[in-house]
Structures are given as structure tokens and as C-alpha cells.
Design an enzyme around this catalytic site. Structure first.
Site, short mmCIF file in Angstrom:
data_model
loop_
_atom_site.label_atom_id
_atom_site.label_comp_id
_atom_site.label_asym_id
_atom_site.label_seq_id
_atom_site.Cartn_x
_atom_site.Cartn_y
_atom_site.Cartn_z
N GLU A 13 -7.24 78.03 64.52
CA GLU A 13 -6.00 78.72 64.88
C GLU A 13 -5.14 78.96 63.65
O GLU A 13 -4.56 80.04 63.49
CB GLU A 13 -5.17 77.84 65.83
N ASP A 217 -10.81 73.14 78.70
CA ASP A 217 -11.69 72.28 79.50
C ASP A 217 -10.90 71.79 80.69
O ASP A 217 -9.69 72.01 80.78
CB ASP A 217 -12.17 71.09 78.63
#
Ligand code: SAH
Length: 253
Positions: A13, A217
Site C-alpha cells: 500500500e 479475510d
């Protein structure tokens, strides 16, 4: 001029953010690399948060003390806890709680001693702005990810959620653990490892804070599957696009 701090939880990122900053300069403090420069005309300091509450709190404190950051935005990934919170969705925090804080019976469970509270609020205005930017990015998800990535990760009609994010020094990767968290804090949408600590630091300094997390997740027995690839191919693109859209809109306001 306002100085905006952007804390990224993941290397991938941060790399995406730096690729958007034409003039960044590196300054090292406390063993961390702080990248000072501009993005869309704003003064920005970008940094890797590091993982876990203490590391992220230290990074945040340096941003505020040394770099004069007066608005702090955190981007990263998180495990989904809320029932409709799916992989590929985005959660923008309204408030954050340290799920592993427990000084009971001296203080109520989750309350941070001497603060009289468990929950630290995100800045309401920033949260609205980031949710709007996230809506715009997800509406055009195919533009940011490409159709094959969308199909591969089965990212159908991704959604933006706003609500409670939990933080703790644990990667939640069993159904038993995520079930226990849902029982203890039923309104929680997502779990990660840094946000509530950074929110506490920002609370101490009176600096507006917001956090946006892509769900990587479901914090269950399959939580480790394809985690790195998801970050590389999905979450980094989302973070970049969301912060970029937010900065563009902010420049117009
Ligand atoms: N393998 C990674 C480490 C990931 S640690 C690496 O090498 O860099 C997990 C990171 O993702 C933390 O930043 C945390 O905030 C977030 N996260 C994602 N899913 C999580 C979950 N199920 N439980 C806790 N944190 C989670």
C-alpha cells in the site's frame, strides 16, 4: 497549510501511495522511514504503520510530534466480523475498540484505564468523506482492479460499511476466535491490529483521525489463504484509489 498523515499497514500500500507522490523525501525517525511530499496539491507525510498496537502508536506519535500532521488517515486490510461484511468490501470506522484490553475487575472489560472509555471515535466528517470516496471507488471496482482480478477473488458487488472496528495484538485466524469477538462486541464489523491504538493517540493530541480497511479475510480458519496476493492485487489498488479520490474531493471543498 494542513499536513495530512497517511499511515499504511502494508508495504504494498505504501509503495502505491509513494508512486502517486512526485516529490517525496525520506526522513528517518525511530527506525521508520517517513516520506514527506505532496499529493494532489496537499502536504502529505506517508509512512508504514508497522504491525500491532504499540508499533502503530509510536509511528502515529512521531507523525504528530515531528511532522506536525493535523489530519491522520489509516489504510490497511482487516478481517470481516459483521454478518454482511465480505472479502473485498470496505469498512470505514466510526469508532474503534481494543478488543484485547481487559483490566477487569478494576475497570470494565475493554475500557482503557484512566480514559473512562473503551471506544475512540473516528472524526465524523472525515469518516463521511472517506465513505463517499470508497463508494465511488467500489462503484467502479472493475476500473481499479480489472475484470480478471474481480472474477478470481469473486468480488461481486463490493459494499462500503461504516461502524465499529476492533484492534488487538493478534491475527484472528480461527472461527472460534472470531465467534468469541462477535459475542463480546456484537456490533463490530471488522478486526485488525492497529487502528484503535492510533485513534487513542489522535484522541490524546486532539487530531482528527479516520480509518479505512479493505476486508481481506473473514477472520476464520481460512484467514491466511491468499492473504499476500489479495493485498498486492486488490487492497493496495483500493487504498490508493480511495485516498486519491478523497484528496481530490478535499481540494475542491
Ligand atoms: N503477512 C503480513 C502480516 C500481516 S499481519 C506481512 O508480512 O506483512 C496482519 C495485518 O493485516 C495487520 O496489519 C492487521 O491489521 C490486518 N489484518 C487483516 N486481517 C486480520 C485478521 N483476521 N486479524 C487481525 N488483523 C488482521
Amino acid at each position: 497549510m494542513a499536513v495530512i498523515g497517511i499511515m499504511s499497514a502494508m508495504h504494498e500500500e505504501l509503495a502505491a501511495v509513494l508512486s502517486a507522490m512526485p516529490d517525496e523525501q525520506r526522513l528517518q525517525v525511530a527506525g521508520r522511514d517517513f516520506w514527506v511530499g505532496h499529493w494532489q496539491g496537499h502536504s502529505v507525510v506517508a509512512v508504514l504503520s508497522r504491525i500491532g498496537k504499540v508499533a502503530a502508536a509510536t509511528t502515529a506519535t512521531v507523525l504528530l510530534e515531528r511532522f506536525g500532521v493535523d489530519t491522520l488517515v489509516f489504510t490497511g486490510v482487516a478481517g470481516g466480523l459483521g454478518s454482511g461484511v465480505r472479502v473485498g468490501d470496505v469498512v470505514v470506522a466510526d469508532g474503534l475498540v481494543q478488543h484485547d484490553m481487559d483490566a477487569s475487575p478494576l475497570f470494565p472489560r475493554h475500557e482503557v484505564p484512566l480514559y473512562g472509555r473503551a471506544r475512540f471515535e473516528a472524526d465524523a466528517k472525515l469518516a463521511v468523506q472517506l465513505a463517499q470516496a470508497s463508494e465511488q471507488v467500489l462503484a467502479d471496482a472493475a476500473l481499479h482492479l480489472g475484470p480478471s482480478t474481480l472474477a478470481e477473488f469473486q468480488l461481486n458487488t463490493p459494499r462500503v460499511h461504516r461502524g465499529l472496528i476492533l484492534s488487538g495484538d493478534r491475527f484472528v485466524s480461527t472461527s472460534a476466535e472470531s465467534h468469541a469477538l462477535r459475542q463480546a462486541l456484537p456490533e463490530a464489523l471488522a478486526v485488525e491490529m492497529e487502528g484503535a491504538a492510533v485513534a487513542q493517540v489522535c484522541h490524546d493530541y486532539g487530531v482528527p483521525f479516520a480509518a479505512v480497511r479493505t476486508i481481506s479475510d473473514r477472520a476464520d480458519d481460512t484467514a491466511h489463504t491468499d492473504f499476500q496476493r489479495f493485498i498486492r492485487e486488490v487492497a493496495s489498488s483500493y487504498s490508493l484509489a480511495i485516498v486519491s479520490q478523497w484528496l481530490r474531493q478535499r481540494a475542491l471543498d
